[in-house]
Design an enzyme around this catalytic site. Structure first.
Site, short mmCIF file in Angstrom:
data_model
loop_
_atom_site.label_atom_id
_atom_site.label_comp_id
_atom_site.label_asym_id
_atom_site.label_seq_id
_atom_site.Cartn_x
_atom_site.Cartn_y
_atom_site.Cartn_z
CD GLU A 151 6.51 -5.50 31.99
OE1 GLU A 151 6.21 -4.47 32.59
OE2 GLU A 151 6.11 -6.63 32.32
CG ASN A 227 14.72 -11.65 28.23
OD1 ASN A 227 13.89 -12.25 28.91
ND2 ASN A 227 14.39 -10.63 27.48
CB CYS A 279 12.46 -9.99 24.23
SG CYS A 279 11.40 -8.54 24.28
NE ARG A 347 7.73 -6.99 17.92
CZ ARG A 347 7.74 -6.23 19.01
NH1 ARG A 347 8.37 -5.07 19.00
NH2 ARG A 347 7.13 -6.62 20.10
P1 NAD Z 1 7.12 -1.97 20.37
O1 NAD Z 1 7.97 -1.80 19.17
O2 NAD Z 1 5.94 -2.85 20.33
O3 NAD Z 1 6.61 -0.54 20.86
C1 NAD Z 1 7.38 0.60 20.88
C2 NAD Z 1 6.45 1.78 20.60
O4 NAD Z 1 7.18 2.99 20.81
C3 NAD Z 1 5.95 1.83 19.15
O5 NAD Z 1 4.54 1.90 19.15
C4 NAD Z 1 6.60 3.11 18.59
O6 NAD Z 1 5.79 3.78 17.64
C5 NAD Z 1 6.77 3.93 19.85
N1 NAD Z 1 7.78 4.99 19.76
C6 NAD Z 1 9.00 4.94 19.18
N2 NAD Z 1 9.62 6.14 19.32
C7 NAD Z 1 8.78 6.96 20.00
C8 NAD Z 1 8.85 8.29 20.46
N3 NAD Z 1 9.92 9.03 20.24
N4 NAD Z 1 7.81 8.80 21.13
C9 NAD Z 1 6.70 8.05 21.36
N5 NAD Z 1 6.57 6.77 20.96
C10 NAD Z 1 7.60 6.22 20.29
O7 NAD Z 1 8.12 -2.43 21.53
P2 NAD Z 1 7.79 -3.40 22.76
O8 NAD Z 1 7.77 -4.81 22.31
O9 NAD Z 1 6.65 -2.86 23.53
O10 NAD Z 1 9.14 -3.23 23.61
C11 NAD Z 1 9.44 -2.01 24.27
C12 NAD Z 1 10.61 -2.25 25.19
O11 NAD Z 1 10.27 -3.21 26.20
C13 NAD Z 1 11.85 -2.82 24.51
O12 NAD Z 1 13.01 -2.32 25.12
C14 NAD Z 1 11.74 -4.31 24.78
O13 NAD Z 1 13.01 -4.98 24.75
C15 NAD Z 1 11.16 -4.33 26.16
N6 NAD Z 1 10.37 -5.52 26.50
C16 NAD Z 1 9.53 -6.07 25.59
C17 NAD Z 1 8.78 -7.19 25.92
C18 NAD Z 1 7.86 -7.85 24.92
O14 NAD Z 1 7.44 -8.98 25.18
N7 NAD Z 1 7.51 -7.21 23.80
C19 NAD Z 1 8.87 -7.73 27.22
C20 NAD Z 1 9.71 -7.12 28.14
C21 NAD Z 1 10.46 -6.01 27.76
#
Ligand code: NAD
Length: 449
Positions: A151, A227, A279, A347
């Protein structure tokens, strides 16, 4: 298509809402029961422009639902996205515990063929870890295939980015799974997807999006390298800013002049307090670790990180130059708490790191942010928060501007000067016009201007 999304954070929720808007039936799963309850009630857990209306529309159309019941969600879907967090371990490596937990949960629920899609950012080797868990009970190729589909959304512009991806990366070894992913993303790929298939018209779609079909390792490296490159651009322009300051040149002019070269461009070329957020730093350090684990010394990436850490010290030094080096018991106003404008995500916010340093030196903080106060309060309950930026500057000995919300440009700085105890501004995002600020009577310091 029936889709489940495991992990309903920034990425999972935006992906879920977006895929529902494209006409799919989407079930979003999370272990956070309170979050699921409020999402089913139409409440978004963070600020993201445009998300709430799409959430409500798709809930109403019954194409989108939220649950803690992973079994049912997985059983009823043909594609299972994994979008849980992959934070940094102390060592800098990616912590895969949430991914492993999901793999262990879904293995019990797979009764027919599923495409399992890794949206989370994960290092090379993760697919093998998941495969090992799944293969204890089910068979790759027959019961499941794994696709890496990283993503690239930007928080604050996540809805726009979902509907206008610059590219779609599909890493996998099964042509059947790749074909299914291509069908899912068809609306972005073809120039003539029927808009009428969509029930709502909140956002227009990107067209002719490049689709990169590649191997699993390359798909993962595309994400980390992207990134790391963005982080490098920021540290690069901060380096140039430090040199500009010594020469009397203006880094904004330098970046503007450079950016018209199509090989360079204007994005991520703004000097300031450096990169924060969930990130860039996490993925940069994870990539450094990947290199080190394979006997490579990532000297350039290390320098990028060091320059970023230096920017916090630079900002505090600039503040001290304006306040006779003493911050003890001085009131400092801070504009901007999230890691950047247009988001409530705090964060790894550089602003909060700076506030922490100021607190250590005994300063009193009065802070404003248009949308991030509640999130910041959870991490820093002791500082004074102001919903109105003018209240934050009352009696302050200096103002720090730490995020580039456009509303900060539009404030009445004549009135701000009158309300402050001392007219000092450190503009950590080069939001303001230095000449105008000096003419208004401020002692002003930007970054490289
Ligand atoms: P986040 O922490 O906002 O969301 C993760 C969610 O997963 C949380 O709501 C948590 O409760 C849930 N979770 C954890 N364990 C779980 C389980 N066993 N079953 C069900 N739900 C569970 O994270 P995010 O910012 O959305 O990032 C997610 C991934 O995407 C990461 O690897 C990040 O590096 C990547 N990413 C993030 C962004 C960004 O801008 N935030 C952009 C690109 C990629």
């Amino acid at each position: 298509m029936n889709i489940s999304i495991i992990g309903t954070g920034y990425v999972g929720l935006v992906t879920g809402v977006g895929l529902a808007e494209l006409g799919n039936t989407v079930t979003c799963v999370d272990i956070d029961g309170a979050r699921i309850l409020s999402l089913n009630g139409g409440q978004v857990p963070f600020y993201e422009e445009g998300l709430k209306v799409l959430l409500s529309n798709n809930l109403e159309a019954e194409r989108l639902s939220f649950t803690t019941d992973i079994t049912n969600a997985v059983r009823t879907s043909s594609i299972v996205f994994i979008a849980v967090g992959t934070p940094s371990k102390q060592s800098g490596e990616a912590d895969l515990s949430q991914i492993i937990q999901v793999a262990e949960s879904i293995v019990e629920c797979i009764t027919d063929y599923k495409v399992i899609v890794l949206k989370s950012t994960v290092p090379v080797g993760t697919v093998e870890v998941i495969c090992r868990i799944l293969k204890q009970r089910i068979h790759e190729g027959k019961d499941f295939d794994i696709i890496v589909n990283p993503e690239f959304l930007r928080e604050g512009k996540a809805i726009y980015d979902f509907f206008h991806p610059a590219r779609i990366i599909i890493g996998g070894r099964s042509s059947k799974a790749i074909e299914l992913m291509q069908q899912l993303y068809a609306p972005f790929l073809s120039p003539d997807f029927e808009e009428s298939k969509r029930q709502f018209d909140e956002v227009k779609l990107g067209r002719n999006t490049p689709l990169i079909k590649t191997d699993i390792a390359s798909a993962q490296m595309i994400k980390y390298s992207s990134n790391a490159f963005l982080a490098t651009r920021i540290s690069f322009i901060n380096e140039i800013a430090s040199i500009c300051e010594r020469l009397g040149a203006n880094v904004k002019e330098v970046a503007r002049g450079m950016g018209y070269d199509t090989r360079i461009g204007h994005e991520y070329m703004e000097a300031g307090i450096g990169f924060g957020g969930a990130c860039l730093e996490k993925d940069l350090t994870a990539l450094m670790k990947i290199g080190e684990n394979y006997n490579y010394e990532p000297a350039l990436l290390k320098a990028v990180l060091e320059k970023n850490e230096y920017q916090v010290r630079l900002l505090i030094n600039k503040l001290k130059e304006l306040t006779d080096s003493l911050l003890y018991h001085k009131t400092i106003a801070v504009f901007g708490l999230a890691f950047k404008a247009e988001t409530s995500d705090v964060r790894n916010s550089v602003s909060l790191r700076i506030i922490e340093q100021l607190e250590k030196e005994g300063a009193r903080i009065k802070a404003h942010d248009p949308v991030a106060i509640e999130e910041a309060r959870k991490l820093k309950p002791a500082i004074q928060y102001c919903n109105d930026p003018y209240d934050a500057i009352d009696n302050a000995e200096a103002l720090l501007i730490l995020s580039d919300w456009s509303q900060y440009r539009e404030l009445d700085f004549t009135s701000i000067k009158k309300r402050m105890k001392s007219p000092n501004i450190v503009d950590g995002r080069n939001v303001l016009d230095p000449g105008k600020m000096i003419d208004t009577g401020f002692r002003y310091k930007g970054i490289g201007v």
